[in-house]
Write a protein that holds these residues in place. Sequence first.
Motif, mmCIF file in Angstrom:
data_model
loop_
_atom_site.group_PDB
_atom_site.id
_atom_site.type_symbol
_atom_site.label_atom_id
_atom_site.label_comp_id
_atom_site.label_asym_id
_atom_site.label_seq_id
_atom_site.Cartn_x
_atom_site.Cartn_y
_atom_site.Cartn_z
ATOM 1 N N THR A 1 -8.289 6.299 4.320
ATOM 2 C CA THR A 1 -7.322 7.357 4.048
ATOM 3 C C THR A 1 -6.512 7.634 5.308
ATOM 4 N N SER A 2 -5.201 7.586 5.173
ATOM 5 C CA SER A 2 -4.289 7.823 6.282
ATOM 6 C C SER A 2 -4.303 9.288 6.691
ATOM 7 N N HIS B 1 -2.114 10.973 4.052
ATOM 8 C CA HIS B 1 -3.184 11.430 3.158
ATOM 9 C C HIS B 1 -3.268 10.558 1.907
ATOM 10 N N ARG C 1 -6.348 -0.764 6.599
ATOM 11 C CA ARG C 1 -6.738 -0.678 8.008
ATOM 12 C C ARG C 1 -6.381 -1.995 8.660
ATOM 13 N N ARG D 1 -4.611 3.682 2.719
ATOM 14 C CA ARG D 1 -3.793 2.730 3.467
ATOM 15 C C ARG D 1 -4.674 1.604 3.967
ATOM 16 N N ASP E 1 0.793 -1.220 0.000
ATOM 17 C CA ASP E 1 0.000 0.000 0.000
ATOM 18 C C ASP E 1 0.829 1.276 0.000
ATOM 19 N N LYS E 2 2.118 1.192 0.220
ATOM 20 C CA LYS E 2 2.979 2.373 0.177
ATOM 21 C C LYS E 2 4.049 2.232 -0.903
ATOM 22 N N TRP F 1 -9.724 -0.537 3.023
ATOM 23 C CA TRP F 1 -8.684 0.464 3.288
ATOM 24 C C TRP F 1 -9.304 1.814 3.618
#
Length: 142
Positions: A120-121, A125, A130, A128, A4-5, A118
């Motif tokens: 929003t972080s 932002h 959960r 991401r 996810d990153k 998922w």
Amino acid sequence: MLDDKAQSIVIKQSKDTEVNEKRHLLGRALKELSLYSREHRALFDTIITDIFILPSDIARAGSTSAALGVIWANPRVQYTLHDVIEILVHELSHHTMFIDELRYSHYDYESIIDRSTWATSAIFHALRRRCCITPGAGRRAE
């Protein structure tokens, strides 16, 4: 399956021209950690077996549950010792969680890789994953 990153592209393939300075800084930070907490340093030395240094324009450190005991580090050479200690303790916390997860199976991995779960972080932002806790997870056998 979970990236996810975009972690797969964070670390550069090139050699780090500041590797010696970073190695020295990491060593100093570990010595300093011992002064603040012998217990945390002992835990660190028990769990973390290797730290490797490679450059990145995106991140300063990382860990993966696929390589228990291994930390990737990329501190800026101008960071304070406290900054580097924070990086090391942060990555150590990931590894302790990885180990706890292996023992007690807290997460529902099918839900984790399902992008519809998922959020929003607040920090990044970005979308991401959960944490998806498995009902009853973490219960210790009597």
